[in-house]
Scaffold this motif. Structure first.
Motif, PDB file in Angstrom:
ATOM      1  N   ARG A 127       0.798  -0.744   0.361  1.00  0.00           N
ATOM      2  CA  ARG A 127      -0.050  -0.385  -0.008  1.00  0.00           C
ATOM      3  C   ARG A 127       0.754   1.402   0.070  1.00  0.00           C
ATOM      4  O   ARG A 127      -0.180   2.182  -0.378  1.00  0.00           O
ATOM      5  CB  ARG A 127      -1.411   0.429   0.836  1.00  0.00           C
ATOM      6  N   HIS A 128       2.039   1.537   0.357  1.00  0.00           N
ATOM      7  CA  HIS A 128       2.662   2.674   0.241  1.00  0.00           C
ATOM      8  C   HIS A 128       3.480   2.664  -1.042  1.00  0.00           C
ATOM      9  O   HIS A 128       4.450   3.453  -0.938  1.00  0.00           O
ATOM     10  CB  HIS A 128       3.616   2.618   1.594  1.00  0.00           C
TER      11      HIS A 128
ATOM     12  N   GLU B  57       6.938  -2.260   4.042  1.00  0.00           N
ATOM     13  CA  GLU B  57       5.964  -1.257   4.457  1.00  0.00           C
ATOM     14  C   GLU B  57       7.334  -0.454   5.892  1.00  0.00           C
ATOM     15  O   GLU B  57       7.006   0.823   6.381  1.00  0.00           O
ATOM     16  CB  GLU B  57       5.557  -2.064   6.066  1.00  0.00           C
TER      17      GLU B  57
ATOM     18  N   PRO C  19       9.407   1.526   1.628  1.00  0.00           N
ATOM     19  CA  PRO C  19       8.965   1.734   0.616  1.00  0.00           C
ATOM     20  C   PRO C  19       9.803   2.807  -0.569  1.00  0.00           C
ATOM     21  O   PRO C  19       9.473   2.186  -1.760  1.00  0.00           O
ATOM     22  CB  PRO C  19       6.865   2.325   0.617  1.00  0.00           C
TER      23      PRO C  19
END
Length: 274
Positions: free
Chosen positions: A38-39, A252, A255
């Motif tokens: 996600r990052h 995480e 990134p």
């Protein structure tokens, strides 16, 4: 970021899609999901597709009765790429996803323009001792209540992060799927499927892939030691990029470093000629 799904050969495939341009396919490991990236995804210069392995994340229910081994996951990954018609993606893998990426690249190297591996399982580096123990007693552990599994889950993720705040976020993000679908049974299905022979079987093909590669490694990883990253880099004809003090969950915690390697590799690869 958009969640998408499709049916490939009767199997539901899910992924998170973001951006446009050259495709970059990202594969997570255990005990995570596509949200691991996600990052990283907002930093990727192109279209990033974080694919979800069967039996993980929102696809945990699909893992019941399915082969969750890395070789089977690689087959599903290649079938999904065919289904979407993705041309010349950069393939990125972390942890088990790195093993899936190696197998997929070894089986079909012409499908990809580059390979990025970060703190990936490889050779005989896995499963780690705690996972082996879980697999050994999976018949008993699968009947435990979720509350009994949570402390082990928290400890695993905390050991794998070098930033406490990111570890707390990661625990909240990744526990959701296990809590929703039965943590003990889900984890035991995952660990029971792990077989080191899947990566050993393709080890001798890695030096002959002919793919541009980047290997990025957290040097303080207790799960996948730096020596394995150095061996991977040598076999893939590149140098290992060290994240000093970095632990296991580099996508995480770091990134920017992962996205930098992806973007550099993608930029150095000319687009396919139609």
């Amino acid at each position: 970021m958009e969640r998408k799904e499709t049916i490939v050969d009767g199997v539901r495939s899910r992924w998170i899609d973001h951006g446009t341009g050259r495709p970059v396919v990202l594969v997570h490991g255990i005990p995570t999901s596509p949200r691991l990236w996600r990052h990283v995804m907002p930093l990727v210069e192109g279209r990033s597709l974080a694919w979800e392995m069967s039996g993980y994340g929102t696809s945990i229910p699909d893992g019941v009765g399915a082969d969750l081994g890395l070789a089977a996951q690689a087959d599903r990954l290649l079938a999904w790429l065919d289904h979407l018609g993705l041309d010349d993606p950069v393939l990125v893998g972390h942890d088990l996803g790195g093993g899936v990426a190696q197998i997929a690249a070894a089986r079909s190297p012409a499908r990809f323009v580059g390979l990025v591996l970060t703190n990936a399982v490889c050779y005989d580096s896995w499963p780690i001792p705690s996972v082996k123990l879980m697999a050994r007693f999976s018949g008993l552990l699968r009947h435990l209540p979720d509350v009994a599994m949570y402390p082990s889950f928290v400890q695993l993720l905390r050991r794998g992060h070098d930033h406490d705040d990111v570890a707390r976020e990661s625990i909240g993000v990744h526990w959701q799927s296990y809590a929703a679908h039965g943590a003990a049974a889900s984890m035991m299905r995952q660990v029971s499927a792990l077989d080191v022979r899947d990566t050993v079987a393709v080890a001798d093909r890695l030096p002959h892939l002919g793919l541009p590669a980047r290997v990025v490694w957290g040097t303080a990883d207790q799960f996948q030691k730096l020596a394995y990253g150095e061996r991977l880099a040598q076999d893939l004809g590149t140098d290992v990029r060290r994240i000093e003090g970095g632990k296991h969950f580099t996508p995480e915690d770091h990134p920017g470093e992962i996205a930098e390697a992806i973007n550099e590799l993608a930029a150095a690869t000319p687009p396919a000629v139609a």
